[in-house]
Design an enzyme around this catalytic site. Structure first.
Site, PDB file in Angstrom:
ATOM      1  CD  GLU A 133     103.519  69.806  20.309  1.00  0.00           C
ATOM      2  OE1 GLU A 133     104.236  70.373  21.125  1.00  0.00           O
ATOM      3  OE2 GLU A 133     102.435  69.292  20.598  1.00  0.00           O
ATOM      4  CD  GLU A 191      99.552  65.226  25.339  1.00  0.00           C
ATOM      5  OE1 GLU A 191      99.034  66.190  25.944  1.00  0.00           O
ATOM      6  OE2 GLU A 191     100.774  64.986  25.352  1.00  0.00           O
ATOM      7  CB  SER A 223     111.641  65.898  24.197  1.00  0.00           C
ATOM      8  OG  SER A 223     110.791  64.825  24.600  1.00  0.00           O
ATOM      9  N   GLY A 233     106.195  71.441  26.622  1.00  0.00           N
ATOM     10  CA  GLY A 233     105.321  70.790  27.586  1.00  0.00           C
ATOM     11  C   GLY A 233     105.959  70.763  28.961  1.00  0.00           C
ATOM     12  N   GLY A 234     106.493  69.615  29.327  1.00  0.00           N
ATOM     13  CA  GLY A 234     106.993  69.395  30.686  1.00  0.00           C
ATOM     14  C   GLY A 234     107.916  70.482  31.207  1.00  0.00           C
ATOM     15  CG  HIS A 252      98.631  68.616  22.025  1.00  0.00           C
ATOM     16  ND1 HIS A 252      98.859  67.320  22.419  1.00  0.00           N
ATOM     17  CD2 HIS A 252      99.766  69.309  22.301  1.00  0.00           C
ATOM     18  CE1 HIS A 252     100.091  67.243  22.914  1.00  0.00           C
ATOM     19  NE2 HIS A 252     100.664  68.433  22.847  1.00  0.00           N
ATOM     20  N   GLY A 297     107.041  64.189  25.422  1.00  0.00           N
ATOM     21  CA  GLY A 297     107.185  63.602  26.753  1.00  0.00           C
ATOM     22  C   GLY A 297     108.135  62.416  26.819  1.00  0.00           C
ATOM     23  CG  ASN A 340     100.285  72.161  26.193  1.00  0.00           C
ATOM     24  OD1 ASN A 340      99.430  72.337  27.074  1.00  0.00           O
ATOM     25  ND2 ASN A 340     100.189  71.203  25.291  1.00  0.00           N
ATOM     26  CD1 TRP A 341     102.574  75.287  31.913  1.00  0.00           C
ATOM     27  CD2 TRP A 341     101.363  75.630  33.770  1.00  0.00           C
ATOM     28  NE1 TRP A 341     103.286  76.141  32.730  1.00  0.00           N
ATOM     29  CE2 TRP A 341     102.561  76.367  33.873  1.00  0.00           C
ATOM     30  CE3 TRP A 341     100.441  75.704  34.804  1.00  0.00           C
ATOM     31  CZ2 TRP A 341     102.862  77.155  34.986  1.00  0.00           C
ATOM     32  CZ3 TRP A 341     100.736  76.502  35.917  1.00  0.00           C
ATOM     33  CH2 TRP A 341     101.936  77.215  36.001  1.00  0.00           C
ATOM     34  CE  LYS A 342     101.817  68.263  26.761  1.00  0.00           C
ATOM     35  NZ  LYS A 342     102.472  67.086  26.207  1.00  0.00           N
TER      36      LYS A 342
HETATM   37  P1  13P Z   1     106.978  67.842  26.131  1.00  0.00           P
HETATM   38  O1  13P Z   1     107.771  69.126  26.018  1.00  0.00           O
HETATM   39  O2  13P Z   1     106.688  67.454  27.542  1.00  0.00           O
HETATM   40  O3  13P Z   1     107.613  66.746  25.323  1.00  0.00           O
HETATM   41  O4  13P Z   1     105.541  68.113  25.477  1.00  0.00           O
HETATM   42  C1  13P Z   1     105.478  68.689  24.217  1.00  0.00           C
HETATM   43  C2  13P Z   1     104.071  69.065  23.945  1.00  0.00           C
HETATM   44  O5  13P Z   1     103.217  68.212  23.788  1.00  0.00           O
HETATM   45  C3  13P Z   1     103.738  70.501  23.920  1.00  0.00           C
HETATM   46  O6  13P Z   1     102.468  70.716  23.406  1.00  0.00           O
END
Ligand code: 13P
Length: 243
Positions: A158, A93, A203, A224-225, A91, A164, A8-10
């Site tokens: 999640e 977010e 994470s 994510g990251g 998600h 993050g 997920n590149w956000k």
């Molecule tokens: P991180 O891997 O950066 O913690 O993000 C997880 C996430 O929100 C994937 O959708």
């Protein structure tokens, strides 16, 4: 079942990032299914760059309606047309930044399915909810109200506080939650609930992926990251159990 490793590149990634990433993952040997969910503006470019590759593409959100006067929104059919096969929905977010509740997530999931997309529905508790002993209750309620009847997509667990932050639940806590999610899915969907892949997200890094992906009822990861680096993404994918 093969695991699904989804990135997920956000709100990260420009054209040059997409080109470099696609070239790195296009022909990567993988014993897991790979999915990358870039910003919607990059899906079309990714699709061209990944032509002939088994790596799939997904959106990060869609509207619940097929079209209309909804400035700034994007429909499931638009994502599909651009080259997406999946879409992340609900998600945390989006739930926080855009006030999306379970009913909205469910309506979006129905729209995604109608457009031929596989929804990845995110659930997870806040830190306060975990500390109050409410984590499983919260997640069960999210599943009950976010998944449409007959759901055959993907669920991503999640924990909000793990996103993050560099923190993850203990392996025992991940295993317990995934087992609880499986039981809830079977109760809700019948036998089909046994086939829904349950991803862990929050994470996930190359260093912890092997341990997390080996846990009971973990069917892959939503990253994510670390998914912004093709090297890290592929390292996580290569940590998936070979099934
Ligand atoms: P991180 O891997 O950066 O913690 O993000 C997880 C996430 O929100 C994937 O959708």
């Amino acid at each position: 079942m093969r695991q699904l490793i989804a990135g997920n590149w956000k709100m990260h990634g420009r054209l040059a990032d997409a080109a470099g990433f696609a070239a790195a993952v296009k022909n990567a040997p993988a014993w897991a299914d790979l999915l990358i969910c870039p910003p919607a503006t990059l899906i079309d470019r990714f699709a061209a760059a990944l032509a002939g590759s088994p790596v799939s593409l997904g959106g990060q959100d869609c509207h619940a309606l097929p079209q209309g006067a909804h400035t700034g929104d994007i429909s499931a059919a638009m994502l599909a047309e651009a080259g997406a096969s999946h879409v992340i929905l609900g998600h945390s977010e989006r739930r926080v930044d855009h006030g999306e509740n379970n009913a909205i997530v469910r309506a979006k999931a129905e729209a995604a399915i109608a457009a031929g997309l596989i929804p990845i529905i995110c659930v997870g508790e806040t830190e306060a909810e975990r500390e109050a002993g409410e984590a499983e209750h919260v997640v069960r309620s999210q599943l009950l109200h976010s998944l449409p009847p007959g759901f055959a997509g993907v669920v991503a667990y999640e924990p909000v506080w793990a996103i993050g932050s560099g923190r993850t639940p203990t392996e025992d806590d991940v295993a317990a939650m995934h087992t609880a999610i499986r039981a809830a899915l079977v109760a809700q969907l019948g036998a089909a609930g046994g086939n829904v892949r349950i991803l862990y997200g929050g994470s996930v890094k190359p260093g912890n992926a092997g341990a997390l992906l080996a846990l009971p009822e973990v069917g892959g990861a939503l990253v994510g990251g670390a998914s912004l680096s093709a090297t890290d993404f592929l390292a996580i994918a290569s940590a998936a159990p070979r099934g």
